[in-house]
Design an enzyme around this catalytic site. Structure first.
Site: not given
Ligand code: TYM
Length: 337
Positions: A120, A202, A205
């Site tokens: 992130k 992966k 969303k």
């Protein structure tokens, strides 16, 4: 007598999900689909992890809307507020409070090794904030407040669970048996559903390519068309084998939604092409998600019911979590008011 009571204690389950968008098929297969099923056997607590979502910048009105939607989605996926504790994380201030305390027992080195932090931080290089770094301490607090035995999550949360277990060992090592040692509950199949466009990545969303993921509210036609476009390989055989990432992923999805084993799937699709298989996976997924879509629409039409359930859940969660927090405060030497 006490021994008997101990034996009777139902095992406790806890898990959470961020309200950063409509849940994906990955969220559903890897985690949420198990949650409703566990309610009969275990004492369960599930929550919408809105505080975790603040580690990435959110549009305020959208976060508010998505939080209520996520709450409704949990119910639509089978979590029953009559059987389980369901709540919104920020409604229970004990989470943030224990998180601060646990951050003082979270080694900097361990936090720096978290792959989610590294990913992130790279993805949001303009906003690498302290919350992103201490995220695992908040997650440890979420878990430990409710003293669960098992935490049902997808594979990507395994490292955070290991971190939580290290915190328990460290903390209990100093203060005695304060926290129950939680265990990750990760299913053998479906714990890591991959992107339909890049099957080595992966399913997420936040993917910029909408064809890479399915949300559990996608229209059946959209679902079928996304599966039709799913990236596979240049072979023709439907079988689970190393290197066939796209097909392996489709097989995991199909197995999760139909309950069929890989052997059965391989047998049923012997001699058929990828086109047939993709079409079948698409329609099986669309069918599986239909009742969820319908239930969600029904729930969203009754906002006052949802708000009332949030309130009931928050009150119960506050009461349960306050016991652990009080124990912690006493142990570490905070002067009680
Ligand atoms: P979140 O919101 O990213 O995901 C919710 C759950 O879905 C699982 N999951 C997947 N499983 C299989 N395949 C995928 N592609 C996939 N993508 C997501 C996740 O593993 C997770 O179980 N930090 C957590 C939320 C959280 C939490 C907690 C969970 C906060 N506190 C305490 C358990 C206990 C998160 O961001 O999950």
């Amino acid at each position: 007598m006490e021994e008997e009571l101990k034996k009777e204690r139902k095992k406790v389950i806890l898990s959470g999900i961020q309200p950063t968008g409509i849940f994906t098929l990955g969220n559903y297969i890897g985690a949420v689909r198990h949650w409703g099923l566990m309610q009969e056997e275990y004492q369960c607590a599930y929550f919408v992890a809105d505080l975790h979502s603040l580690t990435v910048r959110q549009e305020p009105a959208e976060l508010r809307r998505r939080t209520l939607e996520a709450f409704a989605l949990l119910l639509a996926c089978g979590v029953d507020p009559e059987k389980s504790l369901v709540f919104v994380q920020s409604h229970v201030c004990n989470h943030a409070e224990l998180s601060w305390i646990l951050s003082c027992y979270s080694p900097f080195g361990a936090l720096s090794r978290m792959t989610q932090f590294k990913d992130k931080a790279a993805k949001h290089a303009d906003n690498v904030n302290a919350g992103l770094f201490t995220y695992p301490a908040l997650m440890a607090a979420d878990i430990l407040l409710y003293q669960p035995d098992y935490v049902p999550v997808g594979e990507d949360q395994r490292q955070h669970l290991e971190f939580t277990r290290d915190v328990v060992e460290h903390f209990n090592g100093i203060y005695g048996n304060v926290f129950r040692m939680p265990e990750a509950y990760i299913a053998k199949t479906g714990a890591r559903i991959m992107s339909l466009q890049e099957p080595t990545k992966k399913m997420s969303k936040s993917d910029t390519n909408p064809n890479a993921f399915i949300t559990i509210l996608d229209d059946p036609k959209v679902i079928v068309s996304k599966f039709r476009r799913a990236v596979t390989d240049s072979e023709t055989e439907v079988c689970f084998r190393e290197g066939k990432d796209g097909i392996n992923n489709l097989m995991s999805i199909y197995s999760a939604v139909t309950g069929m084993s890989f052997e059965q799937i391989e047998h049923d699709f012997e001699g058929k092409g990828y086109g047939d298989f993709k079409a079948e996976v698409g329609s099986a997924v669309a069918e599986k998600l239909r009742p969820i879509r319908e239930k969600f629409a029904e729930l969203m039409a009754d906002r006052s019911y949802l708000e009332q359930q949030c309130k009931i859940g928050a009150e119960k969660a506050a009461e349960i979590s306050a016991r652990t927090l009080l124990k912690v405060k006493k142990k570490i030497g905070l002067l009680l008011p």
